[in-house]
Motif scaffolding. Sequence first.
Motif, PDB file in Angstrom:
ATOM      1  N   HIS A 290      29.517 -16.070 -75.244  1.00  0.00           N
ATOM      2  CA  HIS A 290      28.311 -16.081 -76.087  1.00  0.00           C
ATOM      3  C   HIS A 290      28.070 -17.493 -76.629  1.00  0.00           C
ATOM      4  O   HIS A 290      26.945 -18.003 -76.597  1.00  0.00           O
ATOM      5  CB  HIS A 290      28.472 -15.084 -77.233  1.00  0.00           C
ATOM      6  CG  HIS A 290      27.339 -15.097 -78.203  1.00  0.00           C
ATOM      7  ND1 HIS A 290      26.216 -14.307 -78.046  1.00  0.00           N
ATOM      8  CD2 HIS A 290      27.148 -15.813 -79.355  1.00  0.00           C
ATOM      9  CE1 HIS A 290      25.383 -14.532 -79.053  1.00  0.00           C
ATOM     10  NE2 HIS A 290      25.933 -15.442 -79.858  1.00  0.00           N
TER      11      HIS A 290
ATOM     12  N   GLY B  54      27.570  -8.517 -76.740  1.00  0.00           N
ATOM     13  CA  GLY B  54      26.543  -9.457 -77.142  1.00  0.00           C
ATOM     14  C   GLY B  54      25.950 -10.179 -75.945  1.00  0.00           C
ATOM     15  O   GLY B  54      25.894  -9.648 -74.829  1.00  0.00           O
ATOM     16  N   ASP B  55      25.531 -11.415 -76.160  1.00  0.00           N
ATOM     17  CA  ASP B  55      24.925 -12.207 -75.098  1.00  0.00           C
ATOM     18  C   ASP B  55      26.021 -12.921 -74.317  1.00  0.00           C
ATOM     19  O   ASP B  55      26.225 -14.121 -74.451  1.00  0.00           O
ATOM     20  CB  ASP B  55      23.952 -13.230 -75.717  1.00  0.00           C
ATOM     21  CG  ASP B  55      23.201 -14.017 -74.655  1.00  0.00           C
ATOM     22  OD1 ASP B  55      23.200 -13.598 -73.483  1.00  0.00           O
ATOM     23  OD2 ASP B  55      22.632 -15.070 -75.001  1.00  0.00           O
ATOM     24  N   SER B  56      26.746 -12.157 -73.506  1.00  0.00           N
ATOM     25  CA  SER B  56      27.880 -12.731 -72.770  1.00  0.00           C
ATOM     26  C   SER B  56      27.819 -12.413 -71.282  1.00  0.00           C
ATOM     27  O   SER B  56      28.845 -12.319 -70.614  1.00  0.00           O
ATOM     28  CB  SER B  56      29.203 -12.229 -73.363  1.00  0.00           C
ATOM     29  OG  SER B  56      29.294 -10.813 -73.273  1.00  0.00           O
ATOM     30  N   SER B  57      26.623 -12.256 -70.739  1.00  0.00           N
ATOM     31  CA  SER B  57      26.496 -11.986 -69.313  1.00  0.00           C
ATOM     32  C   SER B  57      26.843 -13.236 -68.513  1.00  0.00           C
ATOM     33  O   SER B  57      26.747 -14.367 -69.007  1.00  0.00           O
ATOM     34  CB  SER B  57      25.070 -11.524 -68.983  1.00  0.00           C
ATOM     35  OG  SER B  57      24.138 -12.518 -69.343  1.00  0.00           O
TER      36      SER B  57
ATOM     37  N   CYS C 293      34.450 -12.641 -74.486  1.00  0.00           N
ATOM     38  CA  CYS C 293      32.992 -12.434 -74.563  1.00  0.00           C
ATOM     39  C   CYS C 293      32.385 -13.274 -75.684  1.00  0.00           C
ATOM     40  O   CYS C 293      31.281 -13.814 -75.545  1.00  0.00           O
ATOM     41  CB  CYS C 293      32.680 -10.958 -74.789  1.00  0.00           C
ATOM     42  SG  CYS C 293      32.855  -9.927 -73.317  1.00  0.00           S
ATOM     43  N   ARG C 294      33.104 -13.372 -76.796  1.00  0.00           N
ATOM     44  CA  ARG C 294      32.603 -14.181 -77.911  1.00  0.00           C
ATOM     45  C   ARG C 294      32.495 -15.645 -77.496  1.00  0.00           C
ATOM     46  O   ARG C 294      31.528 -16.331 -77.843  1.00  0.00           O
ATOM     47  CB  ARG C 294      33.530 -14.029 -79.117  1.00  0.00           C
ATOM     48  CG  ARG C 294      33.127 -14.864 -80.328  1.00  0.00           C
ATOM     49  CD  ARG C 294      31.738 -14.511 -80.826  1.00  0.00           C
ATOM     50  NE  ARG C 294      31.332 -15.397 -81.905  1.00  0.00           N
ATOM     51  CZ  ARG C 294      30.066 -15.569 -82.283  1.00  0.00           C
ATOM     52  NH1 ARG C 294      29.090 -14.934 -81.648  1.00  0.00           N
ATOM     53  NH2 ARG C 294      29.776 -16.385 -83.276  1.00  0.00           N
TER      54      ARG C 294
ATOM     55  N   ALA D  71      21.925 -23.362 -72.903  1.00  0.00           N
ATOM     56  CA  ALA D  71      20.812 -22.448 -72.641  1.00  0.00           C
ATOM     57  C   ALA D  71      20.176 -22.733 -71.285  1.00  0.00           C
ATOM     58  O   ALA D  71      19.922 -23.884 -70.920  1.00  0.00           O
ATOM     59  CB  ALA D  71      19.769 -22.588 -73.745  1.00  0.00           C
TER      60      ALA D  71
ATOM     61  N   PRO E 102      30.341  -6.455 -71.269  1.00  0.00           N
ATOM     62  CA  PRO E 102      29.974  -7.644 -72.040  1.00  0.00           C
ATOM     63  C   PRO E 102      29.610  -7.277 -73.481  1.00  0.00           C
ATOM     64  O   PRO E 102      28.991  -6.247 -73.730  1.00  0.00           O
ATOM     65  CB  PRO E 102      28.764  -8.196 -71.285  1.00  0.00           C
ATOM     66  CG  PRO E 102      28.210  -7.022 -70.544  1.00  0.00           C
ATOM     67  CD  PRO E 102      29.381  -6.161 -70.196  1.00  0.00           C
TER      68      PRO E 102
ATOM     69  N   ARG F 207      26.919 -19.799 -73.761  1.00  0.00           N
ATOM     70  CA  ARG F 207      25.519 -19.567 -73.407  1.00  0.00           C
ATOM     71  C   ARG F 207      24.586 -20.186 -74.445  1.00  0.00           C
ATOM     72  O   ARG F 207      23.520 -20.723 -74.101  1.00  0.00           O
ATOM     73  CB  ARG F 207      25.253 -18.071 -73.252  1.00  0.00           C
ATOM     74  CG  ARG F 207      25.876 -17.476 -71.979  1.00  0.00           C
ATOM     75  CD  ARG F 207      25.649 -15.970 -71.899  1.00  0.00           C
ATOM     76  NE  ARG F 207      24.243 -15.620 -71.921  1.00  0.00           N
ATOM     77  CZ  ARG F 207      23.439 -15.645 -70.864  1.00  0.00           C
ATOM     78  NH1 ARG F 207      23.915 -16.007 -69.680  1.00  0.00           N
ATOM     79  NH2 ARG F 207      22.168 -15.303 -70.965  1.00  0.00           N
ATOM     80  N   HIS F 208      24.964 -20.120 -75.708  1.00  0.00           N
ATOM     81  CA  HIS F 208      24.153 -20.709 -76.777  1.00  0.00           C
ATOM     82  C   HIS F 208      24.115 -22.233 -76.638  1.00  0.00           C
ATOM     83  O   HIS F 208      23.057 -22.852 -76.846  1.00  0.00           O
ATOM     84  CB  HIS F 208      24.731 -20.324 -78.145  1.00  0.00           C
ATOM     85  CG  HIS F 208      24.018 -20.951 -79.290  1.00  0.00           C
ATOM     86  ND1 HIS F 208      22.764 -20.530 -79.711  1.00  0.00           N
ATOM     87  CD2 HIS F 208      24.363 -21.988 -80.116  1.00  0.00           C
ATOM     88  CE1 HIS F 208      22.368 -21.274 -80.740  1.00  0.00           C
ATOM     89  NE2 HIS F 208      23.324 -22.157 -81.005  1.00  0.00           N
TER      90      HIS F 208
END
Length: 289
Positions: A84, A116-119, A80-81, A91, A114, A87-88
């Motif tokens: 993230h 954090g931001d890990s969708s 997941c990390r 974008a 998920p 995704r960063h």
Amino acid sequence: MYFESRGIRLHYRRWWVENALGVVVISHGLGEHSGRYRLHARYLNAHGYSVYALDHVGHGLSPGRRGDIEDFDHYSADLCRLIHLVRHENAGVPVHLLGHSMGGVIACASAINPVGDSSIASLVLSAPAFVGCSEPGVVEGALVRLLAKVYPSLSLSNRLDAQWISRDPEVVDAYINDELVHDRVTPRWFDGYQRARDCLLARPEDIKVPSLLLLPGSDRLVDSSASREWFDRLPGNVHQLHAFPDAYHELLNEPQAAEEAMALLVAHLNRFSESSSRGIPAQRAAAGS
């Protein structure tokens, strides 16, 4: 390349293309490493997709005792990390998750929980290791669980016979002679793996993203029937299964099946890269059954 997760510097590889249609994050199997996916990454690059591939802790160029982990959930937390980070760095671009064998179990756990931001836009599974073909029986299993408590870091064979990974002898030879491949597990690892996969098998309804299951029908390392039963219980109409009756465990490295499997993978990525931005509905389908 390296990133940090849980205070540990983990290794990953990146094959990047400009103006990518999407990104594929690869979660490799037990005992192997991200470098074994170079050719697959180049294929995906040629079809417009960037690729990132993690070396799980205790594998490849990442630190950690080979085949050992204190908590199996750490694998999915690390994955997941990385998602993230992906995704960063990408974008607005759809991110797809591809998990092979043990990596399929880890990928499922990451998709369900998920961090954090890990969708992700979709989930692809190649021969997911929901049930191994050479797992310990009742008595031996009880012994392994006892060892997980009294001698959790004992190094044991992972019981994966390399001759059954592919029908291609060059693939088998490369695997056997790869210095980054290992054949070890510990009682703690096996106990954690069983708990994680049992949880996933009991709750297929928790998979909320579109999924593609690529299933080798002649797999002698992983029980393909358990994966098929799991697939049949997935909710909704956004999932596809493609079976290859004569293929061994590493479907994407099989002489007679890899080309078709990779084409199906790209078609899936194209479909859900589009649907993630355009809202195109998808239908459940099963092929090659």
